[in-house]
Design an enzyme around this catalytic site. Structure first.
Site, PDB file in Angstrom:
ATOM      1  N   HIS A 252      -2.071   0.672   7.125  1.00  0.00           N
ATOM      2  CA  HIS A 252      -2.425   0.997   5.753  1.00  0.00           C
ATOM      3  C   HIS A 252      -2.038   2.443   5.465  1.00  0.00           C
ATOM      4  CE1 HIS A 252      -4.366   0.300   1.994  1.00  0.00           C
ATOM      5  NE2 HIS A 252      -5.309   1.214   2.180  1.00  0.00           N
TER       6      HIS A 252
ATOM      7  N   CYS B 100       0.799  -1.211   0.000  1.00  0.00           N
ATOM      8  CA  CYS B 100       0.000   0.000   0.000  1.00  0.00           C
ATOM      9  C   CYS B 100       0.834   1.264   0.000  1.00  0.00           C
ATOM     10  CB  CYS B 100      -0.977  -0.012   1.158  1.00  0.00           C
ATOM     11  SG  CYS B 100      -0.192  -0.238   2.743  1.00  0.00           S
TER      12      CYS B 100
ATOM     13  N   ASP C  62      -8.150   5.803  -2.349  1.00  0.00           N
ATOM     14  CA  ASP C  62      -7.277   4.711  -1.918  1.00  0.00           C
ATOM     15  C   ASP C  62      -6.796   3.953  -3.146  1.00  0.00           C
ATOM     16  OD1 ASP C  62      -5.925   2.664  -0.792  1.00  0.00           O
ATOM     17  OD2 ASP C  62      -7.475   2.111   0.660  1.00  0.00           O
TER      18      ASP C  62
END
Lengths: 321, 653
Positions: B456, B412, B472
């Protein structure tokens, strides 16, 4: 064999019996010098209906004590010298065929007496020992299938020499347990020994002693002794002592319940001999070594060298309630 | 010099217990202590035991002084300080080990047991877990048993010492519970435990470089637990906002130092019903406070929302804290972006990641609007051969270029970093948000566990008329990461790396049960702080408790419990009947001034008293004989009266 008993001269009644006991103690004290506490213990042992084992070196008056006890208490007395070839029949007796009557007749052995001295009991074979030990436990002997009762009262006073090791058969624990007390006489002190040397011959003195009690009076005394008061705290004390013998790491095998009962009976008899109003802690302590000494099995690694030391160690560890 | 004599082996009954108590109290420290201290303790313990066993002499004073000096310098060299939990427990351990070498008599072991108690207590300064309580109970029981072994009179069997220790512990349990409940808990304690600053806690740090979060994804440790009041948000909405990174140097993203921004209500407005929940945050040693995106209210004191809508507390979170919070899932940020701020959020170092910047300018030029451009970048991630992986290759310098054009494999943080750079180069203000995404609902405790592996990174872009808007990029690459959580998205191939629980349902169930127990424990026992105490006191009917009131209550309750226990014990325990005669005799013994020995009969004592005490011999005889009659004979009022008058006469003298 009947000894002369002058029944009519003997005291009757409780107080008289007590007085007779004191007299007996005093008389014994003139024969066995300086051993007052052992005499008290021996008397207590007989009053508690127990058999007595005297363990000491030769020449310290073991036999003399036994004879004197029989004499002053007016008991019939026999002595058996235990040897390695002694047979049970030599103790209990045999049936002999009478030609003239055409039948067997029982010849009673020396055991049919009121006080028997088994001298050097550990010299005989276990077979002979067991004949004596059956009599001690059952107050009867069995010969040729017939059971014959022993006279009342019946005491065994056995002696043994702890120093002799060769050619002896030491009594096993279960048989030692049948002796209520084990006594050690020990050497007399200097003054007593001097008197012994310079004084009259003890053997002839023994002949001059009169019986001060009768078997009947002795039985009355036994009854009185068993009735002595034992207070609650001292029951606790006896239990604590017994517990200590079982829990102490210096002792492998502690006192059994029979040992505890023996302690109670002996303490009561001792209190009676000592004229105490009830059992005192001193009575328990006085009889403890004689009661417990031959019943305890010391641990292998204990630092106490004798049974007496071990018993003293137990006494020193238990508080008196 | 006299030849040193060997020990007499008298400690053999108690020394093994003392050693066991020390070993047990040392156990929780071992993982924190340097190896040489543990080794020294084991060595000294074994040495001392062999000395006792073989009846050898103890080491000489010189050797002991030398050892003590060496060990002290060793601690100083290891920690370069002697204050703090680490060096403190190290010194305690060393003290225990060296004290063993001069333990000569029975009572010397008391010092050892004191040290053991301190060691047990200091283990609580480090951490308190669910298993701390059973550990404490066993440790204290062991120390008590060792204590009783040391002070045992005669040859008490070990199991009786053990039973006595357990009974004593049982008697004190109500006292301990009462003190725990009523001892005043202050919001700001009088004292503070110096923490070991060197100890690293795994968790989100305040910067982000490639590889930072993927290394966290291996950690199964709990970051925080959440209990929702009623509504539980969907997995895709579970964004736990932490800190906001705004500075990019070509490789690493950094945050501004938090400072207090405008009030939350001036920054944020929400739509719909806010979601209410309670978070129990594990210590992070950092300022950041995590909450569901976007937080609206929170109960943690001295906590504020910074200008980038990140929550922070003035004091670092160095202990587990619990707080209630509400959040809006549907929100707007109502802050205006000044020209200066805008240029700040568009800044990319010119010399770095040139290929990316060029690509961004080209894509922006061909896109019709800002939102079309964002869409195009996300589509690029989605449609081209980009992979979401836990083990991305190392990237070296210009990591965004290397990632976007060469490796195309990332976690991520790679996507968030690349996306933010693309946005900034394309003229859209962008920033990175670090936090957690997802969370596992524990069916046992009804709460949600958020682990370090849920860490994250995502982006926020500024759109005119909308404000900061969450994007995202990981969702474009691996939608299942957002929909169902990290454990399932990475299940293929890396399940074993992620932790044993994923593939073994049973183990997972056990883990969840254990976690539920831990959560309850944290909530009810460790989390029993000032607020809970106040609530509990209110429930008991005490309004407005202050520490004075609490102390008085504590004293009253403790005295009450002591009285109650004493009463119960006195009812259960009957001392041997101390009848009147015994009491009178005790007076006589006290007056005599000599100690009655164990097993000494009154007659023997009378002889000693006659020789050693000032009481006349005839009085001693009278008291002794009447005592024997009154106490041990049949009931005899005369003897008792005589004893009474004899003792009374003695006391008058």
């Amino acid at each position: 064999m009947q000894r002369r008993t002058t029944l009519e001269t003997l005291p009757v009644g409780k107080d008289a019996a007590r007085a007779a006991l004191d007299q007996a103690r005093k008389a014994l004290g003139t024969i066995i010098l300086g051993k007052d506490s052992q005499i008290a213990l021996a008397l207590a042992c007989l009053l508690a209906r127990g058999h007595l084992l005297i363990e000491d070196l030769p020449g310290l008056g073991k036999t003399m004590l036994a004879q004197a006890l029989a004499r002053v208490l007016g008991l019939s007395f026999r002595r058996i010298q235990f040897t390695s070839d002694l047979l049970p029949a030599d103790i209990v007796g045999v049936s002999v065929f009478r030609q003239e009557k055409g039948e067997f007749e029982f010849q009673p052995g020396p055991i049919f007496t009121q006080l028997i001295l088994a001298d050097e009991v550990n010299r005989a074979t276990p077979k002979a020992q067991s004949a004596l030990l059956e009599a001690m436990e059952e107050y009867q002997v069995s010969v040729d299938g017939n059971t014959r009762l022993l006279p009342e009262p019946f005491f065994v006073v056995a002696t043994q020499n702890p120093a002799d090791q060769i050619g002896t058969f030491p009594l096993p624990e279960s048989q030692l347990d049948r002796f209520l007390m084990r006594l050690e006489l020990g050497y007399p002190n200097e003054d007593d020994e001097r008197e012994l040397i310079t004084g009259a011959d003890r053997r002839s003195m023994l002949q001059d002693i009169d019986a001060v009690a009768s078997p009947e009076a002795l039985q009355a005394l036994q009854k009185s002794a068993a009735g002595i008061h034992m207070s609650e705290p001292l029951v606790d004390y006896i239990q604590a002592l017994v517990r200590q013998t079982r829990e102490s790491p210096d002792i492998d095998i502690g006192l059994s319940p029979r040992g505890a009962l023996a302690l109670v009976a002996a303490a009561k008899a001792h209190a009676f001999v000592e004229h105490h109003s009830g059992v005192y802690p001193d009575d328990i302590q006085a009889v403890f070594s004689a009661i417990a000494g031959h019943r305890l099995k010391p641990a292998a690694n204990t630092i106490y060298r004798s049974a007496a030391e071990l018993c003293q160690h137990v006494l020193d560890f238990v508080a008196i309630p | 010099m006299a030849k040193p004599r060997g020990t007499d082996g008298s400690l053999l009954t108690s020394l093994p217990w003392t050693l066991a108590a020390i070993v047990f109290s040392l156990a929780p420290h071992v993982q924190f202590l340097p190896l040489w201290i543990t080794a020294a303790c084991v060595f000294c313990g074994a040495w001392r035991y062999v000395i006792e066993r073989r009846r050898r002499p103890l080491p000489s004073t010189w050797l002991r002084v030398l050892l003590a000096l060496t060990c002290f310098l060793g601690v100083l060299a290891t920690y370069s300080t002697i204050s703090g939990v680490g060096p403190g427990s190290a010194l305690l351990a060393i003290m225990a080990a060296l004290k063993l070498l001069e333990t000569r008599k029975r009572r010397d072991q008391f010092v050892l047991l004191f040290i053991a108690i301190f060691l047990v207590m200091s283990s609580l300064l480090r951490e308190q877990h669910l298993w701390s309580l059973p550990y404490l109970l066993v440790a204290v029981l062991l120390i008590m048993t060792a204590w009783l072994r040391v002070s045992a009179v005669g040859e008490e069997p070990a199991r009786r010492s053990f039973a006595t220790g357990g009974r004593l512990l049982l008697y004190t349990a109500p006292l301990a519970i009462a003190m725990w409940i009523f001892f005043p808990r202050l919001a700001s304690p009088f004292w503070a435990v110096p923490m070991d600053t060197g100890t690293a806690t795994s968790g989100i740090s305040d910067s982000m470089s490639p590889g930072d979060i993927s290394s966290l994804s291996m950690s199964n440790a709990v970051a925080f637990r959440v209990k929702f009041t009623d509504v539980i948000p969907e997995p895709r909405d579970r964004y736990w906002r932490g800190l906001v990174l705004t500075l990019f140097n070509g490789r690493t993203w950094n945050s501004n130092d938090p400072f207090e921004g405008p009030q939350v209500h001036e920054q944020v407005s929400g739509n719909g019903d806010p979601i209410a929940y309670q978070i129990t945050l594990e210590p992070t040693r950092q300022h950041w406070v995590f909450a569901l995106d976007m937080p609206w209210s929170w109960s943690l004191p001295k906590t504020f929302m910074g200008p980038q809508q990140q929550l922070a507390r003035g004091r670092p979170i160095d202990q587990r804290v619990a707080y209630e919070a509400t959040s809006y899932l549907d929100y707007r940020t109502d802050v205006a972006l000044t020209r200066y701020a805008r240029s700040w959020y568009e800044r990319v170092p010119e010399q770095s990641n040139k290929r990316t910047q060029a690509l961004a300018k080209q894509m922006r030029a061909s896109a019709a609007s800002e939102s079309a451009y964002i869409e195009a970048v996300l589509m690029k991630f989605h449609e081209e051969e980009y992979f979401y992986t836990l083990q991305p290759p190392p990237l070296g310098s210009n990591p965004v270029d290397r990632f976007l054009f060469d490796s195309k494999r990332g976690f991520c943080e790679h996507y968030a970093s690349a996306f933010a750079v693309m946005m900034r180069a394309g003229g859209i203000p962008a920033r990175v948000v670090l936090g957690y995404q997802g969370g596992e609902l524990n069916p046992m405790g009804g709460h949600m566990i958020v682990r370090q592996s849920d860490a994250h990174a995502w982006n926020e872009v500024w759109l005119d008329g909308i404000g900061w808007y969450r994007v995202d990029p990981t969702a474009a690459v691996a939608p299942e990461r957002i929909e169902s959580g990290i454990s399932e998205s990475l299940l293929d191939g890396v399940a074993s790396a992620w932790g044993m629980s994923a593939s073994f349902a049973f183990m997972h169930q056990l883990t969840l049960t254990w976690d539920a127990m831990n959560a309850k424990w944290n909530e009810w026992v460790l989390g029993y702080g000032p607020e809970n105490q106040e609530r509990f006191m209110a429930w008991l009917g005490m309004s407005d408790p202050d520490w004075r009131k609490m102390i008085w209550t504590l004293v009253a309750v403790v005295i009450g419990i002591i009285l109650l226990i004493s009463l119960l014990l006195s009812l259960r325990y009957r001392p041997p009947a101390r009848d009147r005669a015994a009491i009178l005799y005790e007076r006589f013994v006290n007056k005599a001034g000599i100690e009655l020995l164990t097993g000494e009969t009154p007659a023997v004592f009378a002889q000693r008293a006659a020789a050693e005490s000032p009481i006349p011999a005839d009085v001693i005889d009278e008291i002794t004989s009447t005592y024997l009659d009154a106490r041990y004979g049949p009931v005899d009022p005369v003897a008792m009266r005589r004893l009474e008058s004899a003792v009374a006469a003695m006391r008058r003298q």
